[in-house]
Design a protein around this motif. Sequence first.
Motif, mmCIF file in Angstrom:
data_model
loop_
_atom_site.group_PDB
_atom_site.id
_atom_site.type_symbol
_atom_site.label_atom_id
_atom_site.label_comp_id
_atom_site.label_asym_id
_atom_site.label_seq_id
_atom_site.Cartn_x
_atom_site.Cartn_y
_atom_site.Cartn_z
ATOM 1 N N THR A 185 0.817 -1.212 0.000
ATOM 2 C CA THR A 185 0.000 0.000 0.000
ATOM 3 C C THR A 185 0.856 1.271 0.000
ATOM 4 O OG1 THR A 185 -0.110 -0.075 2.422
ATOM 5 C CG2 THR A 185 -1.913 -1.126 1.194
ATOM 6 N N HIS A 186 2.110 1.153 0.505
ATOM 7 C CA HIS A 186 2.975 2.322 0.620
ATOM 8 C C HIS A 186 4.412 1.973 0.214
ATOM 9 C CE1 HIS A 186 -0.411 3.426 3.178
ATOM 10 N NE2 HIS A 186 -0.015 4.697 3.085
ATOM 11 N N TYR B 49 -3.464 8.955 5.870
ATOM 12 C CA TYR B 49 -3.299 7.616 5.293
ATOM 13 C C TYR B 49 -2.273 7.645 4.152
ATOM 14 C CZ TYR B 49 -4.088 3.421 2.537
ATOM 15 O OH TYR B 49 -3.900 2.254 1.837
ATOM 16 N N TYR B 50 -2.224 8.769 3.435
ATOM 17 C CA TYR B 50 -1.367 8.868 2.261
ATOM 18 C C TYR B 50 0.088 9.162 2.619
ATOM 19 C CZ TYR B 50 -5.299 8.614 -0.938
ATOM 20 O OH TYR B 50 -6.388 8.178 -1.654
#
Length: 467
Positions: free
Chosen positions: A263-264, A424-425
């Motif tokens: 996700t990251h 979240y980003y």
Amino acid sequence: MLQTRKTTKVNMIHITFKNGPNLNIVWDPKEISPAKIYVFLCEKNSPKKSFHWILDIDHHNLPTLTFPLHGNSRGYDIVVSGLIPMSGGKTISTHYQICGSSAESVGDPRDQAEITAQLEKGSLKQRDAMIQGGEFKLKMFHKPPSDYTLVDLPVKNKSIHLIWVHQELPAAEFLYMHQASSGSSFKFPNKFTPASDYHVTVYESDAQVDNSSNKGISCYCTVKISKVLRFRAYMTKTEVNELFVKSSEFVGRHGLSGDLEITHMYRDKLPDYFDFIFHKNGGIIPCYYKTLSGDKASSLHFNIKGIFFHTFVDFTTLKPPPISYQGSMRLHIAAQMFFDNVNIYFADFYCHYKSHKVTLVFAYKGTEGDKFCQPRLKKLDPYDNPFLYRTSEGRIFVNSGVRVEVIYTAPIYARNILKTFGPYYIFFTHVHPVGNPGNIVKSKPKNADCNVCNLEVRKNILTEQTL
């Protein structure tokens, strides 16, 4: 089984001293008929200033060259070579390849009357005394796929540059003549072997015609010597594609856990680094020049600016490792944001004796980094490649068989991302530092002995040396 090379007849050049400090060079024109004869003299006691070379411009059929030794006659290093013009026979920007050479150290000429020099292709070696203490630096410009140009050379009306190139593997020597008044740059007319190491030295000299010697023989006395430029010829797109094939085959065999969703992407640094970013640099992460990690023949080194990110996650936890060699703070940025408006390029495949790594460049479209990568690297499909890709639904997957590193070629406005998209980003976590990250000065080079991630051209060169 090792192969034995056939021995060929060795031609001879006789070097004698006549009447004390006069040097006499004799050869048999029936056996040796070089287009030019080159003589290099290094006075032992003053190596930086006492170099001389003599080119027989019009009289290469003469069986004898005689000329006086200049300066102190107590001792010289002498190199005698036959030269072959490779591009029209001009003295300006003309390429010569040494067809034979020999280096001999001599004492007082009166004590040693004759030297026999064997001409063997590629045998010339630069003496340390000839290249120590350089007085100016050399700069090289590369244009893909394999054109190289020396730039910012000294420009003087009556000077010439003797450009001496030593290729390590396979062993070879090259000489080039360049008229200084014709410009401050010199483009090498031949193609350098990708992944081979080179040493380049330039001798800036003033021409002096010695009328007491044979007509047509010019003596050039060195006034300045450059520092030695050591470099490895860059991989072309062809070699980069070979690495891509190797890495694709490797992940196909070793990606036992399949492709893992992430996700990251993340970047590990010391707290002081992030303090500077958010409190002194407006929340903007700047780009830095790529350092020497990975393959030494990569064209990225110190030529492209970007920001380095990791993608590796443990296949059991699906999380990044809890330790870091780069620092105690980890910045996470949503992986999907890296795929917006970029071209993705495969750049490198290497290891440090343990895990193998792949370097990808995420070049923001239209940036200098994107323009640099297009002619040099292999472009990948962001939706279909073996290493790091996204699906049509926006999910991001990374191959579990290799550690994928990303270089992003545009500044990241971290504070704006946080304000616009939320935590979240982009967010921080703490990790356990290993070693002493603050003392990391340079990146580790590639393991040159690995049979998995080295180019075939390099392996072939090394194999040739053992035959």
